[in-house]
Design an enzyme around this catalytic site. Structure first.
Site, PDB file in Angstrom:
ATOM      1  N   LYS A  81      -1.994   8.426  -8.329  1.00  0.00           N
ATOM      2  CA  LYS A  81      -1.940   9.542  -7.384  1.00  0.00           C
ATOM      3  C   LYS A  81      -1.628   8.977  -5.997  1.00  0.00           C
ATOM      4  O   LYS A  81      -2.170   7.935  -5.616  1.00  0.00           O
ATOM      5  CB  LYS A  81      -3.299  10.259  -7.386  1.00  0.00           C
ATOM      6  N   SER A 156      -5.702  18.955  -7.645  1.00  0.00           N
ATOM      7  CA  SER A 156      -4.616  18.392  -6.878  1.00  0.00           C
ATOM      8  C   SER A 156      -3.934  17.203  -7.554  1.00  0.00           C
ATOM      9  O   SER A 156      -2.837  16.823  -7.137  1.00  0.00           O
ATOM     10  CB  SER A 156      -5.150  17.929  -5.515  1.00  0.00           C
ATOM     11  N   SER A 180     -10.257  18.151  -9.052  1.00  0.00           N
ATOM     12  CA  SER A 180      -8.850  17.759  -8.973  1.00  0.00           C
ATOM     13  C   SER A 180      -8.369  16.809 -10.052  1.00  0.00           C
ATOM     14  O   SER A 180      -7.166  16.564 -10.158  1.00  0.00           O
ATOM     15  CB  SER A 180      -8.554  17.144  -7.600  1.00  0.00           C
TER      16      SER A 180
END
Lengths: 478, 487
Positions: A81, A156, A180
């Site tokens: 990420k 996310s 997330s």
């Protein structure tokens, strides 16, 4: 051959590499081919460096041929990420304000994966600064759900989830502040694990809400999640909130089963989920019962307050954490006649609307005259959630809930209504507030073929039990 | 509390002053990272992701800073407690995270006091840990940020540990403020927490000051004066501000609570822009740092290890030399001087002599003390105490003993001081006696005043090489012999 390679889990890959049935370079080539086909459709990555990945792979093959023992993640293609600091890639948190910024250091988890010979392919898309539940808040691109390109992958950590779900990476790392990791895992049909707060070092994770953030894996299987977790967990002297104790061994515990383990279905969280998700949850409960677990129903009303408390605490911490993006030292700088005007211009241009919304919410919640009504009250609710969990764990060992009340929604569907978007995280937020470990495991699909995930929750530091439960669900629903 | 003749800002008015003293703790590394805590390095060389506040970096508490804070707390008679860090949020380019990690409602030290040499007791509200900011240098304009052409930032200082010591509003005049800072500085140096160098910025003072008619019980509106970086500035700024405030009241003008700065060149305080003080710092608990909870054993251990503090030193002097003037006393209890005095007195040197040599010769030598350790100093004083050397010789010997590492005994020989025995001394006196028979006769006849003349002749002849006390001994011996020979 390539398709077959993409099917292998970490253990299988390891075995094939050791047996010289495949080379690391061939593995990377297989993933590269998949990326070339899938990535234009999915848009999971913000940056990719397959040449670097291939030269690492070549080096690993050489080392192996010399008889060296390689790490536990040898040959495993990883997607990170883009809020994890990497010296080899820019780290942007999907924000304009950090466009092109290359950190001078690696996050602890990045170093730990490298120590185990994991091979990073690239950095994945996210909601800007991890603020969102759909990855639509990225300043750079919209990531599509591999099961339906009209739909979001969740967020996310939507980029990492979509990359693993579309087999462009074997392992993804994400961060979980209010769900997330788990929510996008559920929406893309993979496993997502948020460890106990402090289990994984946050050093090098671009902070969103420091008291809630945890890094964890997104993988195709429970077994892979256990292995990656073992690699990244453990005390880090650079993170003062990192747990001092030795981390639990997870892989070995998977097959210990759940006989006699008490699992409580959290009815008030099940009720708010769509019918197909309710049905999937009952199938998961049934799988656990088949494996010998004792299933009961429990209502924990306090968990419903978590959402409101979260949307005070998280923005409050974020408003402070994001203050440093001021144009003075790194990232974007917009001209201004004075320092103050420069900072205002930079932040106005550099941050997207959702980030600005949360900075304003948080600033307001911490302001003189409002602090007690908002921040202090939210902290009280947080303690309430903690004690509600404690009470529940007096009668059960694990809790079972939906991960998300719905399956993947359409791109743009919730963009106009932030509160509706925030509700996506109602089932996942309580574990961030309490700091407890939680895991989302796939549990079938809805009539449209969209993946469903169910969530297992456990008391602090109960990762072993949590993984035993998840493994039982996975096996039972296979 | 001892009363004190205070000098008010005007007849019938008095000052109410509280001071915030920021001291840099002399830890090896910074407060939250491993960067060296050094002064005077090349700009931006003592930095890392943590003290630059780079995205993703996290603070980790420096145990030595906590230790120093505890020592200071104990020396200030404060309660050392479990404390929490907070974030103080405001935007400023010298602050890399745009928040400062500081302590707010639960500081590590609370409710102490400090006793001044005058005997007055000043309350200490708190002494808390926080991180320092970077350093801004404004180029062009008037050296202030708003008029500068550009500004440079040096982050070497960013993250250096500070202890902010906040006094109660107990100080009643500018000289007392100076006395307080001087005393506090001595304590900080004595416990080893700070080097106390104001000129290098390791001690910085903000002052809160108001005035009120004598006898009024409540406090009036106060003004904060920032960054008073010398004792001289402190006294001058407070005096100026006191006068300014009295004048405002007497003219019937409004006093507004504000932050002002001291302009040393123009000798006045000026208001900072209103914007800079309209800050709402939005304090909240620092989520990256667990509370600092020093354990009771450590606190007690540190308590027993506290060195003798200035107030205790004053107490010792009051016992040994009650007549000593306050000026000499303060010179002697100074950190650099005190170990010498203590060693001398402990070794049985006459306290008055030890005090005189410490206050004069030693103090003069201190800036370049060389090899004159306390033991060596005591050795020299012992020679003087025995009367083996005279005062003028001892003064020379002390100077030589600082720069020349030769053992003291050999040094005495090297300087040609006492290699002479009693007989040689007697011979020198005898020479003089023979040259001045009349005076010698008067002396033998009981005229003690002539002794001075005779000894003076001896000294003139042989200079500083001989001890006055030794010469006197020889003279007495000769007189005894002459008298007994005459019988």
């Amino acid at each position: 051959m390539n398709d077959e390679i993409l099917d292998w889990g970490i253990a299988e890959l390891h075995r094939r590499l050791e047996a010289r049935e495949v080379s690391t370079v061939e593995v990377i080539d297989a993933y590269q081919e998949q990326i070339e086909i899938q990535e234009p459709e999915i848009g999971a990555f913000l940056t990719l460096d397959l040449d670097a990945a291939r030269s690492t792979a070549t080096a690993q093959d050489t080392r192996r041929s010399r008889g060296e023992t390689l790490g536990r993640m040898a040959g495993v293609p990883v997607a990170l990420k883009d809020n994890l600091c990497t010296t080899a890639f820019p780290t942007t948190a999907a924000s304009r304000i950090l466009e092109g910024w290359i950190p001078p250091y690696n996050a602890t988890v990045v170093d730990r994966l490298a120590d185990q010979d994991g091979i990073v392919l690239g950095k994945t898309n996210l909601d800007e600064f991890a603020m969102g539940s759909s990855t639509e808040n990225s300043a750079y691109k919209i990531t599509k759900n591999p099961y339906d390109l009209e739909r979001v992958p969740g967020g996310s950590s939507g980029g990492s989830a979509a990359a693993v779900a579309s087999r462009m990476a074997l392992v993804g790392l994400g961060s979980d502040t209010g769900g997330s990791i788990r929510q996008p895992a559920a929406l893309t049909g993979i496993v997502g694990f948020k460890p106990t707060y402090g289990r994984v070092s946050r050093y090098g994770l671009l902070a969103f809400a420091s008291s809630l953030d945890q890094i964890g894996p997104l993988t195709a299987s429970v077994e892979d999640a256990a292995l990656v977790a073992e690699c990244i967990m453990g005390h880090d002297p650079r993170d003062a909130t990192s747990l001092q104790e030795a981390s639990p061994l997870l892989l070995g515990a998977l097959t210990e089963g759940v006989r006699g383990i008490r699992v409580g279905i959290v009815t008030n969280l099940v009720e708010i989920a769509s019918p197909s998700i309710q049905a999937a949850l009952l199938r998961a409960a049934d799988a656990l019962a088949q494996a010998g677990a004792l299933i009961s129903e429990i209502s924990i009303d306090e968990l419903a307050f978590g959402l409101a408390a979260y949307y005070v605490v998280a923005p409050a911490e974020a408003s402070s954490n994001l203050a440093r993006y001021d144009g003075v030292r790194y990232g974007l700088r917009e001209p201004g006649a004075t320092v103050e005007e420069m900072m205002i211009a930079t932040r106005t241009k550099g941050f997207g609307p959702e980030v600005k919304r949360r900075i304003m919410l948080g600033t307001y919640a911490l302001s003189a005259g409002y602090y007690d009504a908002f921040y202090v009250t939210a902290q009280r609710v947080r303690s309430l959630v903690r004690s509600a969990f404690d009470r529940a764990y007096e009668s059960v060992d694990l809790l079972l809930t939906p991960t998300s009340p719905t399956t993947a929604f359409r791109i743009g569907e919730r963009s106009a209504d932030p509160v509706e978007m925030y509700r996506s995280d109602i089932c996942t937020i309580p574990s961030n507030l309490s700091g407890d470990p939680a895991l989302s495991v796939p549990a079938g699909a809805d009539p449209d073929g969209l993946p469903i995930g169910v969530q297992l929750l456990g008391p602090p530091r109960s990762e072993q039990l949590l993984f035993r439960g998840a493994y039982a669900v996975e096996e039972g629903l296979r | 509390m001892t009363q004190r003749a205070t000098a008010g800002p005007a007849k019938g008015w008095e000052y109410v002053i509280g001071l915030e003293v920021h001291t840099e703790l002399k830890t090896r590394s910074k407060l939250f990272c491993g960067c060296p805590n050094a002064f005077g390095e090349e700009p931006n060389t003592s930095i890392c992701p943590v003290c630059l506040g780079l995205p993703g970096s996290l603070p980790v508490m420096n145990a030595q800073a906590v230790d120093f804070a505890i020592r200071v707390g104990l020396a200030l008679n404060a309660t050392v407690q479990r404390s929490q860090f907070h974030r103080k949020n405001y935007f400023y380019p010298d602050m890399p995270k745009d928040y400062q990690i500081s302590q707010y409602d639960v500081p590590i030290n609370a409710n102490g006091y400090l006793e001044l040499p005058s005997g007055r007791v000043i309350g200490i509200e708190r002494a808390h840990l926080e991180e320092d900011t970077g350093k801004l240098v404004h180029r062009g304009g008037h050296g202030r940020i708003e008029s500068a052409a550009y500004s440079l930032i040096d982050y070497n200082r960013s993250g250096v540990p500070l202890l902010e010591i906040v006094s109660a509003p107990d100080i009643r005049d500018p000289e007392e403020a100076k006395e307080y800072v001087t005393e506090l500085r001595a304590i900080l140096v004595a416990v080893g927490a700070s080097d106390g160098r104001m000129e290098e910025g390791s001690l910085r003072v903000d002052a809160n000051v108001s005035v009120r008619p004598i006898g009024e019980a409540t406090f009036r509106t106060r003004v904060e004066i920032k960054n008073l970086n010398s004792l001289r500035s402190l006294v001058r700024a407070l005096t100026f501000e006191g006068h300014r405030q009295v004048q405002l009241y007497e003219n019937g003008e409004a006093m507004i609570q504000q932050t002002r700065f001291w302009d040393e060149e123009r000798s006045l305080t000026g208001a900072l822009r209103l914007k800079e003080e309209a800050n709402d710092y939005r304090y909240f608990p620092e989520p990256d740092l667990p509370p600092v909870a020093p354990d009771v054993e450590l606190i007690e251990e540190r308590r027993t290890e506290l060195p003798e503090l200035p107030s205790a030193r004053r107490g010792s002097i009051a016992m040994i030399l009650p007549e000593l003037s306050a000026d000499l006393r303060e010179t002697i209890i100074a950190d650099a001087c005190w170990p010498y005095f203590r060693s001398a007195v402990d070794a049985g040197i006459t306290p008055a002599r030890a005090a005189a040599r410490c206050a004069n010769e030693l103090t003069a030598l201190l800036p370049d003390i060389g090899v004159l350790a306390p033991e060596r100093f005591v050795e020299v004083l012992a020679i003087e105490d025995r009367g083996d050397l005279g005062a003028s010789q001892v003064k020379i010997l002390l100077r030589e003993a600082a720069s020349d590492p030769t053992p003291v005994k050999e040094l005495v020989t090297k300087l040609g001081f006492t290699a002479r025995d009693e007989d040689a001394m007697k011979a020198m006196v005898e020479e003089v006696v023979i040259r001045f028979p009349d005076e010698w006769g008067r002396y033998l006849g009981g005229d003690e005043k002539v002794a001075g003349f005779l000894l003076g002749q001896v000294m003139r002849q042989h200079g500083r090489q001989i001890s006055g006390a030794g010469a006197r001994q020889a003279l007495l011996a000769l007189a005894d012999e002459a008298r007994s020979g005459a019988e």
